[in-house]
Motif scaffolding. Structure first.
Motif, PDB file in Angstrom:
ATOM      1  N   LYS A  36      87.290  -1.613  71.631  1.00  0.00           N
ATOM      2  CA  LYS A  36      87.912  -1.512  70.299  1.00  0.00           C
ATOM      3  C   LYS A  36      87.346  -0.324  69.531  1.00  0.00           C
ATOM      4  O   LYS A  36      88.093   0.418  68.879  1.00  0.00           O
ATOM      5  CB  LYS A  36      87.676  -2.804  69.528  1.00  0.00           C
ATOM      6  CG  LYS A  36      88.375  -2.850  68.182  1.00  0.00           C
ATOM      7  CD  LYS A  36      88.189  -4.217  67.522  1.00  0.00           C
ATOM      8  CE  LYS A  36      88.942  -4.294  66.187  1.00  0.00           C
ATOM      9  NZ  LYS A  36      88.786  -5.633  65.554  1.00  0.00           N
ATOM     10  N   ARG A  41      94.090   2.522  73.957  1.00  0.00           N
ATOM     11  CA  ARG A  41      95.474   2.105  73.786  1.00  0.00           C
ATOM     12  C   ARG A  41      96.188   2.027  75.136  1.00  0.00           C
ATOM     13  O   ARG A  41      95.780   2.687  76.102  1.00  0.00           O
ATOM     14  CB  ARG A  41      96.229   3.081  72.876  1.00  0.00           C
ATOM     15  CG  ARG A  41      95.618   3.256  71.511  1.00  0.00           C
ATOM     16  CD  ARG A  41      96.512   4.120  70.618  1.00  0.00           C
ATOM     17  NE  ARG A  41      96.819   5.415  71.211  1.00  0.00           N
ATOM     18  CZ  ARG A  41      96.048   6.470  71.129  1.00  0.00           C
ATOM     19  NH1 ARG A  41      94.884   6.407  70.501  1.00  0.00           N
ATOM     20  NH2 ARG A  41      96.420   7.624  71.683  1.00  0.00           N
ATOM     21  N   ALA A  42      97.237   1.266  75.169  1.00  0.00           N
ATOM     22  CA  ALA A  42      98.058   1.148  76.377  1.00  0.00           C
ATOM     23  C   ALA A  42      98.559   2.529  76.804  1.00  0.00           C
ATOM     24  O   ALA A  42      98.936   3.362  75.971  1.00  0.00           O
ATOM     25  CB  ALA A  42      99.237   0.220  76.122  1.00  0.00           C
ATOM     26  N   THR A  59      88.495  -5.025  80.482  1.00  0.00           N
ATOM     27  CA  THR A  59      88.946  -5.201  79.105  1.00  0.00           C
ATOM     28  C   THR A  59      89.946  -4.115  78.730  1.00  0.00           C
ATOM     29  O   THR A  59      90.986  -4.395  78.108  1.00  0.00           O
ATOM     30  CB  THR A  59      87.740  -5.166  78.144  1.00  0.00           C
ATOM     31  OG1 THR A  59      86.801  -6.163  78.540  1.00  0.00           O
ATOM     32  CG2 THR A  59      88.173  -5.421  76.715  1.00  0.00           C
ATOM     33  N   ARG A  62      93.308  -4.651  80.626  1.00  0.00           N
ATOM     34  CA  ARG A  62      94.120  -5.736  80.067  1.00  0.00           C
ATOM     35  C   ARG A  62      94.842  -5.306  78.795  1.00  0.00           C
ATOM     36  O   ARG A  62      95.808  -5.956  78.376  1.00  0.00           O
ATOM     37  CB  ARG A  62      93.254  -6.970  79.788  1.00  0.00           C
ATOM     38  CG  ARG A  62      92.770  -7.669  81.061  1.00  0.00           C
ATOM     39  CD  ARG A  62      92.074  -8.997  80.771  1.00  0.00           C
ATOM     40  NE  ARG A  62      93.002  -9.931  80.153  1.00  0.00           N
ATOM     41  CZ  ARG A  62      92.847 -10.438  78.928  1.00  0.00           C
ATOM     42  NH1 ARG A  62      91.825 -10.080  78.180  1.00  0.00           N
ATOM     43  NH2 ARG A  62      93.728 -11.297  78.451  1.00  0.00           N
ATOM     44  N   GLN A  63      94.411  -4.201  78.207  1.00  0.00           N
ATOM     45  CA  GLN A  63      95.125  -3.662  77.054  1.00  0.00           C
ATOM     46  C   GLN A  63      96.192  -2.655  77.468  1.00  0.00           C
ATOM     47  O   GLN A  63      96.818  -2.016  76.621  1.00  0.00           O
ATOM     48  CB  GLN A  63      94.124  -3.004  76.095  1.00  0.00           C
ATOM     49  CG  GLN A  63      93.180  -4.012  75.467  1.00  0.00           C
ATOM     50  CD  GLN A  63      92.512  -3.509  74.206  1.00  0.00           C
ATOM     51  OE1 GLN A  63      92.816  -2.433  73.706  1.00  0.00           O
ATOM     52  NE2 GLN A  63      91.598  -4.294  73.682  1.00  0.00           N
TER      53      GLN A  63
END
Length: 265
Positions: A36, A41-42, A59, A62-63
């Motif tokens: 974060k 970002r995707a 992590t 998965r984003q």
């Protein structure tokens, strides 16, 4: 690695950190905070350096990021591949060295490291490689241990009994914002710092000490190095447990860490 003056150190690190997997659970929440903090970002191409069992890499994946992950330890890479398969995400895991990254210049939008790159013996080489594979305008972000807090002090205690090889930089230097600014230098802009706390549950100083002797690379190797000197090993364990006792409260140890983020010029 034949011409690497720290080849022996890296061999020792590869062997010691192979046992890290049981500690991954306490790094899972900090991994989400680092991802974060980095603003992943995707669709972005992300590299996780010193990935361990891949908690930060997974992590990010998965984003929706396209993730590569690299670590010295083949044992930890295998754990990471199992995690990725279970979570049904695509991650390209590679055994490798942050001081010689096997990627093209400007290949990534984001380069991450959660307590990984700090073990490279030559910070200037690690930084140069991490920035080389990062595209202009991309983000470098990492989590590190400040020297004045718990883990940084524990590294100092370990170094008292088994000093690092000459020329190898102490990992907790990466937890000093002034040193971080100096190491990143003019190659980056917009350096931002944040701090957080990793919560480590444990029943006693002896439980914590035993776990770290079995899983944390530098402590694993220290215990092995002192097997033929039982008096010195006993002194280390006594000093470590006394240190741990000062930080254990409500069956947990608070491990403060620093997060850094910067933009490559």
């Amino acid at each position: 690695m034949a011409d690497d003056p720290f080849a022996q150190l890296k061999s020792v690190q590869r062997e010691g950190w192979a046992l890290f997997a049981p500690l991954e659970a306490v790094t899972t929440i900090p991994a989400a905070r680092l991802v974060k903090h980095a603003g992943v970002r995707a669709g972005q191409r992300v590299l996780d350096v010193g990935c361990g069992t891949g908690v930060a890499a997974l992590t990010a994946a998965r984003q929706g990021a396209k993730v590569c992950a690299l670590d010295l330890s083949p044992a930890l890479i295998e754990h990471g591949r199992c995690h990725a398969a279970l979570a049904q995400v695509e991650i390209d895991f590679t055994e490798g060295d942050v001081e010689a990254l096997p990627y093209e210049d400007g290949a990534f939008d984001v380069v991450l490291s959660q307590f990984g790159h700090i073990f490279a013996p030559r910070p200037e080489v690690a930084v140069a490689e991490m920035l080389r594979v990062l595209k202009p305008g991309g983000t470098i972000a990492f989590s590190t241990w400040p020297p004045e807090h718990f883990i940084g002090q524990m590294f100092a205690l370990v170094g008292k009994y088994v000093p690092p090889p000459p020329g190898a930089a102490p990992p907790p230097q990466w937890g000093d914002p002034n040193i971080v600014r100096q190491r990143l230098g003019e190659a980056v802009s917009d350096i931002r710092f944040d701090r957080d706390v990793m919560i480590y549950p444990t029943l006693s100083p002896q439980h914590y000490r035993k776990t770290f002797e079995e899983t944390a690379g530098p402590v694993v190797k220290l215990v092995a190095a002192l097997q033929d000197d039982p008096a010195r090993l006993a002194a280390f364990r006594s000093e470590l447990e006394e240190f741990l006792g000062r930080h254990l409260e409500d069956n947990l140890v608070r491990q403060h860490y620093l997060m850094t983020r910067a933009t490559k010029r």
